[in-house]
Design a protein around this motif. Structure first.
Motif, PDB file in Angstrom:
ATOM      1  N   PRO A  14      27.988 -38.614   9.887  1.00 28.18           N
ATOM      2  CA  PRO A  14      27.661 -37.339  10.815  1.00 28.18           C
ATOM      3  C   PRO A  14      28.147 -35.861  10.200  1.00 28.18           C
ATOM      4  O   PRO A  14      28.837 -35.936   9.058  1.00 28.18           O
ATOM      5  CB  PRO A  14      28.881 -37.718  11.828  1.00 28.18           C
ATOM      6  CG  PRO A  14      29.864 -38.403  11.150  1.00 28.18           C
ATOM      7  CD  PRO A  14      29.084 -39.362  10.069  1.00 28.18           C
ATOM      8  N   SER A  15      27.740 -34.745  10.858  1.00 28.04           N
ATOM      9  CA  SER A  15      28.168 -33.658  10.219  1.00 28.04           C
ATOM     10  C   SER A  15      29.467 -33.432  10.808  1.00 28.04           C
ATOM     11  O   SER A  15      29.679 -33.674  12.070  1.00 28.04           O
ATOM     12  CB  SER A  15      27.140 -32.609  10.723  1.00 28.04           C
ATOM     13  OG  SER A  15      27.036 -32.540  12.159  1.00 28.04           O
ATOM     14  N   THR A  16      30.404 -32.848  10.233  1.00 28.93           N
ATOM     15  CA  THR A  16      31.796 -32.443  10.675  1.00 28.93           C
ATOM     16  C   THR A  16      31.876 -30.976  10.581  1.00 28.93           C
ATOM     17  O   THR A  16      32.288 -30.681   9.670  1.00 28.93           O
ATOM     18  CB  THR A  16      32.845 -33.204   9.933  1.00 28.93           C
ATOM     19  OG1 THR A  16      32.700 -32.990   8.671  1.00 28.93           O
ATOM     20  CG2 THR A  16      32.923 -34.578  10.446  1.00 28.93           C
ATOM     21  N   PRO A  17      31.619 -30.199  11.749  1.00 35.50           N
ATOM     22  CA  PRO A  17      31.760 -28.904  11.547  1.00 35.50           C
ATOM     23  C   PRO A  17      33.138 -28.323  11.555  1.00 35.50           C
ATOM     24  O   PRO A  17      33.957 -29.069  12.111  1.00 35.50           O
ATOM     25  CB  PRO A  17      31.176 -28.143  12.899  1.00 35.50           C
ATOM     26  CG  PRO A  17      31.261 -29.295  13.724  1.00 35.50           C
ATOM     27  CD  PRO A  17      31.220 -30.512  12.902  1.00 35.50           C
ATOM     28  N   GLY A  70      25.589 -39.182  15.853  1.00 36.35           N
ATOM     29  CA  GLY A  70      26.390 -38.217  15.976  1.00 36.35           C
ATOM     30  C   GLY A  70      27.837 -38.329  16.037  1.00 36.35           C
ATOM     31  O   GLY A  70      28.601 -37.454  16.256  1.00 36.35           O
ATOM     32  N   ALA A  71      28.189 -39.780  16.292  1.00 34.19           N
ATOM     33  CA  ALA A  71      29.633 -40.069  16.603  1.00 34.19           C
ATOM     34  C   ALA A  71      30.424 -39.904  15.263  1.00 34.19           C
ATOM     35  O   ALA A  71      29.847 -39.952  14.059  1.00 34.19           O
ATOM     36  CB  ALA A  71      29.782 -41.434  16.741  1.00 34.19           C
ATOM     37  N   VAL A  72      31.653 -39.455  15.538  1.00 32.78           N
ATOM     38  CA  VAL A  72      32.648 -39.197  14.329  1.00 32.78           C
ATOM     39  C   VAL A  72      33.553 -40.457  14.253  1.00 32.78           C
ATOM     40  O   VAL A  72      33.983 -40.898  15.619  1.00 32.78           O
ATOM     41  CB  VAL A  72      33.422 -37.857  14.247  1.00 32.78           C
ATOM     42  CG1 VAL A  72      32.515 -36.772  14.022  1.00 32.78           C
ATOM     43  CG2 VAL A  72      33.865 -37.880  15.630  1.00 32.78           C
ATOM     44  N   ASN A  73      34.055 -40.847  12.955  1.00 30.83           N
ATOM     45  CA  ASN A  73      35.081 -41.978  12.987  1.00 30.83           C
ATOM     46  C   ASN A  73      36.450 -41.498  13.032  1.00 30.83           C
ATOM     47  O   ASN A  73      36.911 -40.844  11.958  1.00 30.83           O
ATOM     48  CB  ASN A  73      34.566 -42.608  11.866  1.00 30.83           C
ATOM     49  CG  ASN A  73      35.387 -43.921  11.714  1.00 30.83           C
ATOM     50  OD1 ASN A  73      35.761 -44.581  10.649  1.00 30.83           O
ATOM     51  ND2 ASN A  73      35.406 -44.727  12.771  1.00 30.83           N
ATOM     52  N   VAL A  74      37.356 -41.881  13.918  1.00 33.87           N
ATOM     53  CA  VAL A  74      38.723 -41.867  13.857  1.00 33.87           C
ATOM     54  C   VAL A  74      39.241 -43.362  13.937  1.00 33.87           C
ATOM     55  O   VAL A  74      39.535 -43.493  15.178  1.00 33.87           O
ATOM     56  CB  VAL A  74      39.268 -40.896  14.951  1.00 33.87           C
ATOM     57  CG1 VAL A  74      40.790 -40.566  14.693  1.00 33.87           C
ATOM     58  CG2 VAL A  74      38.403 -39.534  14.918  1.00 33.87           C
ATOM     59  N   PRO A  75      39.703 -44.093  12.873  1.00 32.77           N
ATOM     60  CA  PRO A  75      39.983 -45.444  13.461  1.00 32.77           C
ATOM     61  C   PRO A  75      41.387 -45.506  13.898  1.00 32.77           C
ATOM     62  O   PRO A  75      42.218 -44.516  13.665  1.00 32.77           O
ATOM     63  CB  PRO A  75      40.119 -45.835  11.779  1.00 32.77           C
ATOM     64  CG  PRO A  75      38.984 -45.149  10.998  1.00 32.77           C
ATOM     65  CD  PRO A  75      39.168 -43.821  11.773  1.00 32.77           C
ATOM     66  N   VAL A  95      31.304 -37.411  20.354  1.00 34.67           N
ATOM     67  CA  VAL A  95      31.469 -38.785  20.422  1.00 34.67           C
ATOM     68  C   VAL A  95      32.536 -39.269  19.363  1.00 34.67           C
ATOM     69  O   VAL A  95      32.127 -38.882  18.165  1.00 34.67           O
ATOM     70  CB  VAL A  95      30.172 -39.545  20.305  1.00 34.67           C
ATOM     71  CG1 VAL A  95      30.527 -41.075  20.580  1.00 34.67           C
ATOM     72  CG2 VAL A  95      28.971 -39.179  21.591  1.00 34.67           C
ATOM     73  N   VAL A  96      33.549 -40.076  19.798  1.00 35.06           N
ATOM     74  CA  VAL A  96      34.395 -40.478  18.685  1.00 35.06           C
ATOM     75  C   VAL A  96      34.166 -42.223  18.660  1.00 35.06           C
ATOM     76  O   VAL A  96      34.586 -42.848  19.806  1.00 35.06           O
ATOM     77  CB  VAL A  96      35.763 -40.149  19.174  1.00 35.06           C
ATOM     78  CG1 VAL A  96      36.676 -40.679  18.230  1.00 35.06           C
ATOM     79  CG2 VAL A  96      35.740 -38.616  19.410  1.00 35.06           C
ATOM     80  N   ASP A  97      34.033 -42.634  17.409  1.00 36.88           N
ATOM     81  CA  ASP A  97      34.040 -43.967  17.205  1.00 36.88           C
ATOM     82  C   ASP A  97      35.592 -44.607  16.674  1.00 36.88           C
ATOM     83  O   ASP A  97      35.688 -43.909  15.655  1.00 36.88           O
ATOM     84  CB  ASP A  97      33.023 -44.490  16.382  1.00 36.88           C
ATOM     85  CG  ASP A  97      32.862 -45.675  15.925  1.00 36.88           C
ATOM     86  OD1 ASP A  97      33.988 -46.453  15.778  1.00 36.88           O
ATOM     87  OD2 ASP A  97      31.611 -46.403  15.970  1.00 36.88           O
ATOM     88  N   VAL A  98      36.244 -45.453  17.284  1.00 41.16           N
ATOM     89  CA  VAL A  98      37.515 -45.613  16.769  1.00 41.16           C
ATOM     90  C   VAL A  98      37.477 -46.928  16.208  1.00 41.16           C
ATOM     91  O   VAL A  98      38.774 -47.470  15.958  1.00 41.16           O
ATOM     92  CB  VAL A  98      38.666 -45.620  18.012  1.00 41.16           C
ATOM     93  CG1 VAL A  98      38.692 -44.236  18.625  1.00 41.16           C
ATOM     94  CG2 VAL A  98      38.371 -46.521  18.783  1.00 41.16           C
ATOM     95  N   ARG A  99      36.554 -47.571  15.813  1.00 33.95           N
ATOM     96  CA  ARG A  99      36.516 -48.718  14.956  1.00 33.95           C
ATOM     97  C   ARG A  99      37.113 -48.572  13.531  1.00 33.95           C
ATOM     98  O   ARG A  99      37.053 -47.333  13.007  1.00 33.95           O
ATOM     99  CB  ARG A  99      35.171 -49.344  15.035  1.00 33.95           C
ATOM    100  CG  ARG A  99      34.880 -49.826  16.310  1.00 33.95           C
ATOM    101  CD  ARG A  99      33.153 -50.298  16.247  1.00 33.95           C
ATOM    102  NE  ARG A  99      32.144 -49.299  15.889  1.00 33.95           N
ATOM    103  CZ  ARG A  99      31.188 -49.375  15.340  1.00 33.95           C
ATOM    104  NH1 ARG A  99      30.544 -50.693  15.177  1.00 33.95           N
ATOM    105  NH2 ARG A  99      30.236 -48.431  14.915  1.00 33.95           N
TER     106      ARG A  99
END
Length: 260
Positions: A125-128, A38-43, A21-25
């Motif tokens: 979130p964890s970023t493997p 579990g989402a990762v953030n990519v603004p 899951v990618v959160d672009v906020r």
């Protein structure tokens, strides 16, 4: 698993462990308001560039770095969301597609819809570690200035996804006006029902049997419309990445509402 490019919040809740899951906020929203577990953030501003490989794209190397920093592999199943009816998330997904990512999905209803009935978290979130390979897309929807210019004399449906006021000030000759926001429901924050979407599009002459070419100002708004049309099964949808920014710079013809 779904093959639809658009997925519901309930579907995502049932498949959280199977997708990335990618959160672009913006980061302050991701950290301060909370996010999907579990989402990762990519603004948005990190994968946007006015000096990239193709118009507003960030460039292949920058994209590879962003994805690896976020722990995303080339073959991950991606589900992206924002809190703006999906327009920024759609831009992320189209960017991923253009760099060869093949399994991408938009969360219908954005973060607000998720937040109404599902758990959120502020945990980091964890970023493997990840290896991301930029690939050629299986079929690219991109068209350039010359392609669009040639299409002006064909039966292609050219769609301007900007607001009516912008359209009235100047648009590509013969273009149909369709504000991307007409396709979303202000209450659910997601897409309108398919039958309603199809009715809106048909009224504008935007039908699956014709080639469709999308443009706006900087390719953000057309990303959302592109996703909607793919969700509805449209096959011939072209994406003018340069949009009006390039069109004006290169002296492409424009007409006003009065001219039309």
């Amino acid at each position: 698993m779904t093959e639809d490019i658009v997925v519901s919040v309930d579907w995502l809740a049932a498949h959280l462990d199977e997708v990335r899951v990618v959160d672009v906020r913006d980061a302050w929203e991701f950290d301060g308001i909370g996010h999907v577990p579990g989402a990762v953030n990519v603004p948005f501003d990190r994968f946007r560039s006015s000096e990239g490989d193709a118009g507003m794209l960030p460039g292949a190397e920058r994209w590879k770095t962003l994805m690896e920093e976020a722990g995303i592999d080339s073959d991950d199943r991606l589900v992206a969301y924002d809190d703006e009816h999906g327009v920024f998330a759609a831009r992320f997904l189209v960017t991923a597609m253009l760099y060869g990512h093949r399994d991408v999905h938009l969360l219908d209803g954005d973060f607000s819809a998720w937040n109404r009935g599902h758990e959120t978290t502020s945990d980091a979130p964890s970023t493997p570690s990840a290896t991301y390979d930029v690939r050629e897309p299986e079929a690219s929807p991109l068209v350039d200035f010359e392609d669009v210019e040639a299409a002006l004399d064909t039966d292609a449906t050219i769609v301007d996804t900007r607001e009516p006021e912008e359209y009235a000030e100047g648009h590509l000759p013969g273009a149909v006006q369709l504000d991307w926001r007409e396709l979303v429901d202000s209450e659910t924050r997601g897409l309108k029902p398919d039958a309603e979407l199809e009715s809106i599009l048909t009224e504008r002459g935007i039908t699956p049997d014709r080639r469709v070419i999308l443009y706006c100002n900087t390719a953000r708004r057309i990303s959302h419309t592109y996703v909607v049309l793919k969700h509805l099964g449209y096959e011939r949808v072209d994406f003018y990445e340069g949009s009006l920014t390039e069109w004006r710079e290169r002296g492409g013809p424009l007409e006003t509402e009065a001219d039309a």
